[in-house]
Design a protein around this motif. Structure first.
Motif, PDB file in Angstrom:
ATOM      1  N   GLU A  11       0.813  -1.212   0.000  1.00  0.00           N
ATOM      2  CA  GLU A  11       0.000   0.000   0.000  1.00  0.00           C
ATOM      3  C   GLU A  11       0.850   1.267   0.000  1.00  0.00           C
ATOM      4  N   ASN A  12       1.986   1.219   0.644  1.00  0.00           N
ATOM      5  CA  ASN A  12       2.894   2.362   0.691  1.00  0.00           C
ATOM      6  C   ASN A  12       4.323   1.871   0.537  1.00  0.00           C
ATOM      7  N   GLN A  13       5.192   2.718   0.013  1.00  0.00           N
ATOM      8  CA  GLN A  13       6.600   2.378  -0.095  1.00  0.00           C
ATOM      9  C   GLN A  13       7.236   2.549   1.282  1.00  0.00           C
ATOM     10  N   ILE A  14       7.311   1.440   2.009  1.00  0.00           N
ATOM     11  CA  ILE A  14       7.801   1.467   3.382  1.00  0.00           C
ATOM     12  C   ILE A  14       9.274   1.098   3.445  1.00  0.00           C
ATOM     13  N   ALA A  15       9.681   0.167   2.605  1.00  0.00           N
ATOM     14  CA  ALA A  15      11.050  -0.346   2.680  1.00  0.00           C
ATOM     15  C   ALA A  15      11.638  -0.508   1.286  1.00  0.00           C
ATOM     16  N   THR A  16      12.943  -0.342   1.195  1.00  0.00           N
ATOM     17  CA  THR A  16      13.662  -0.652  -0.041  1.00  0.00           C
ATOM     18  C   THR A  16      14.422  -1.959   0.156  1.00  0.00           C
ATOM     19  N   PHE A  17      14.519  -2.733  -0.913  1.00  0.00           N
ATOM     20  CA  PHE A  17      15.162  -4.044  -0.844  1.00  0.00           C
ATOM     21  C   PHE A  17      16.347  -4.099  -1.808  1.00  0.00           C
ATOM     22  N   GLU A  18      17.407  -4.745  -1.358  1.00  0.00           N
ATOM     23  CA  GLU A  18      18.536  -5.055  -2.221  1.00  0.00           C
ATOM     24  C   GLU A  18      18.857  -6.533  -2.053  1.00  0.00           C
ATOM     25  N   ASN A  19      19.039  -7.222  -3.181  1.00  0.00           N
ATOM     26  CA  ASN A  19      19.194  -8.676  -3.158  1.00  0.00           C
ATOM     27  C   ASN A  19      20.562  -9.067  -3.716  1.00  0.00           C
ATOM     28  N   PHE A  20      21.371  -9.716  -2.870  1.00  0.00           N
ATOM     29  CA  PHE A  20      22.692 -10.180  -3.278  1.00  0.00           C
ATOM     30  C   PHE A  20      22.802 -11.706  -3.182  1.00  0.00           C
ATOM     31  N   GLY A  21      21.685 -12.374  -3.478  1.00  0.00           N
ATOM     32  CA  GLY A  21      21.713 -13.834  -3.508  1.00  0.00           C
ATOM     33  C   GLY A  21      22.435 -14.326  -4.747  1.00  0.00           C
ATOM     34  N   LYS A  22      23.213 -15.383  -4.590  1.00  0.00           N
ATOM     35  CA  LYS A  22      23.961 -15.940  -5.719  1.00  0.00           C
ATOM     36  C   LYS A  22      23.929 -17.459  -5.632  1.00  0.00           C
ATOM     37  N   ARG A  23      23.440 -18.064  -6.678  1.00  0.00           N
ATOM     38  CA  ARG A  23      23.286 -19.518  -6.702  1.00  0.00           C
ATOM     39  C   ARG A  23      24.618 -20.223  -6.454  1.00  0.00           C
ATOM     40  N   GLY A  24      24.574 -21.238  -5.609  1.00  0.00           N
ATOM     41  CA  GLY A  24      25.753 -22.054  -5.332  1.00  0.00           C
ATOM     42  C   GLY A  24      26.646 -21.530  -4.238  1.00  0.00           C
ATOM     43  N   ASN A  25      26.352 -20.336  -3.708  1.00  0.00           N
ATOM     44  CA  ASN A  25      27.241 -19.746  -2.702  1.00  0.00           C
ATOM     45  C   ASN A  25      27.312 -20.582  -1.429  1.00  0.00           C
ATOM     46  N   ARG A  26      28.548 -20.781  -0.968  1.00  0.00           N
ATOM     47  CA  ARG A  26      28.803 -21.381   0.339  1.00  0.00           C
ATOM     48  C   ARG A  26      29.273 -20.275   1.275  1.00  0.00           C
ATOM     49  N   THR A  27      29.475 -20.640   2.541  1.00  0.00           N
ATOM     50  CA  THR A  27      29.909 -19.638   3.519  1.00  0.00           C
ATOM     51  C   THR A  27      31.261 -19.031   3.144  1.00  0.00           C
ATOM     52  N   ASP A  28      32.199 -19.848   2.647  1.00  0.00           N
ATOM     53  CA  ASP A  28      33.508 -19.304   2.284  1.00  0.00           C
ATOM     54  C   ASP A  28      33.406 -18.347   1.104  1.00  0.00           C
ATOM     55  N   GLN A  29      32.535 -18.652   0.148  1.00  0.00           N
ATOM     56  CA  GLN A  29      32.369 -17.784  -1.011  1.00  0.00           C
ATOM     57  C   GLN A  29      31.644 -16.494  -0.641  1.00  0.00           C
ATOM     58  N   MET A  30      30.705 -16.595   0.273  1.00  0.00           N
ATOM     59  CA  MET A  30      29.999 -15.396   0.726  1.00  0.00           C
ATOM     60  C   MET A  30      30.954 -14.444   1.437  1.00  0.00           C
ATOM     61  N   LEU A  31      31.870 -14.976   2.204  1.00  0.00           N
ATOM     62  CA  LEU A  31      32.871 -14.151   2.878  1.00  0.00           C
ATOM     63  C   LEU A  31      33.729 -13.392   1.871  1.00  0.00           C
TER      64      LEU A  31
END
Length: 314
Positions: free
Chosen positions: A123-143
């Motif tokens: 109903e209203n622009q309350i929040a902005t979103f940014e998405n940095f999901g990446k297929r196959g990412n593991r914890t070491d790659q995310m770091l």
């Protein structure tokens, strides 16, 4: 003499017939058991690679195809949080693996992050979103991405809420690397390293941003509905989720969101055609669970680098 030889020959033939009959029965019994799983692809090394690397062609998003009951349920849940979000510039950052990216969503609508966006901002622009999901990412790659990609670090600095999905590919890597000779202890050893990397991720996020509320979503067991007899899979996922829950509990304003029960208790199919990622309905269930936690926190809007004790440099 001839009659004795004839009896011996008949005896041998009889034994061969019995052995053949038993073999045929055993084979038919085996085929009957295999037939029960004829619609389920075997877990082979090729399947594991496909899960990690195959691109899924999304269909065009048509909002009318989304189950109305799920949409209404989510929007009802968010009403209780509108007062906290209203008149504030809330920034929500998603980071992690394919679940953040939204892989498996047949509508190509951004998975659970997209659902949160459309619901909170219905109903209203309350929040902005940014998405940095990446297929196959593991914890070491995310770091590595957090350290080397300036866009990600800058986004995390100014976030009010950070949503993380990570860990499933760490488990899958153990399966791929030890496919021929797989043991529970191999997952247990890797879980120790996983805990260390989760600690590093949370520590680095806190160094970038000391005010954002961080949520780590739990891991679900995508093979449970197809291979319920393999109890170790459930044990492994439970162990890793307990590790995530314990680790997040050591930090202020960091929360673990359980997800396994969302999939285990569902009466509908929540999985995409690859039997690993959620479909659009699965992501709706994930979004509902996340909203349960988001509606119970207080968010300070307008988070900036100076307030977080960070600077961009001159």
């Amino acid at each position: 003499m001839i009659s004795i030889i004839r009896k011996i020959i008949y005896g041998i033939i009889g034994i061969l017939i019995i052995i053949g009959g038993v073999s045929i029965y055993a084979y038919s019994k085996q085929q009957s058991n295999f037939a029960k799983l004829k619609e389920v692809p075997p877990v082979t090394e090729d399947i594991l690679e496909q899960i990690a690397e195959e691109e899924i062609e999304p269909e065009e998003f048509v909002e009318e195809e989304v189950p109305a009951s799920s949409t209404n349920g989510i929007r009802e849940r968010i009403k209780s949080a509108l007062n906290s979000f209203l008149h504030q510039d809330i920034k929500i950052v998603g980071i992690g693996d394919s679940l953040t990216q939204g892989v498996g969503d047949e509508h190509n609508a951004g998975g659970y992050i997209g659902i949160l966006d459309r619901t909170i901002n219905a109903e209203n622009q309350i929040a902005t979103f940014e998405n940095f999901g990446k297929r196959g990412n593991r914890t070491d790659q995310m770091l590595v991405r957090m350290e080397e990609e300036e866009e990600i670090s800058e986004s995390l600095k100014s976030a009010d809420i950070i949503l993380i999905t990570i860990g499933a590919n760490d488990i899958m890597k153990v399966a791929r690397d030890n496919f021929v000779d797989l043991h529970y202890l191999q997952f247990a050893r890797e879980r120790v390293k996983y805990e260390e990397r989760i600690n590093t991720i949370l520590t680095q996020m806190r160094e970038l941003n000391n005010k954002a509320h961080i949520f780590l979503l739990g891991i679900y067991n995508p093979f449970a509905q197809y291979f319920p007899e393999i109890e170790e899979l459930g044990t492994i996922v439970n162990d890793w989720n307990r590790t995530s829950n314990f680790t997040t509990s050591q930090y202020e304003d960091v929360t673990f969101i359980p997800m396994q029960d969302v999939f285990d208790q569902a009466s509908d199919n929540l999985f995409a055609d690859d039997h690993f990622h959620p479909n659009s309905l699965g992501y709706y269930h994930m979004a509902e669970r996340v909203l349960e936690f988001l509606t119970n926190i207080e968010v300070e809007g307008g988070n900036d680098e100076e307030e977080n004790g960070t600077t961009t440099g001159e």
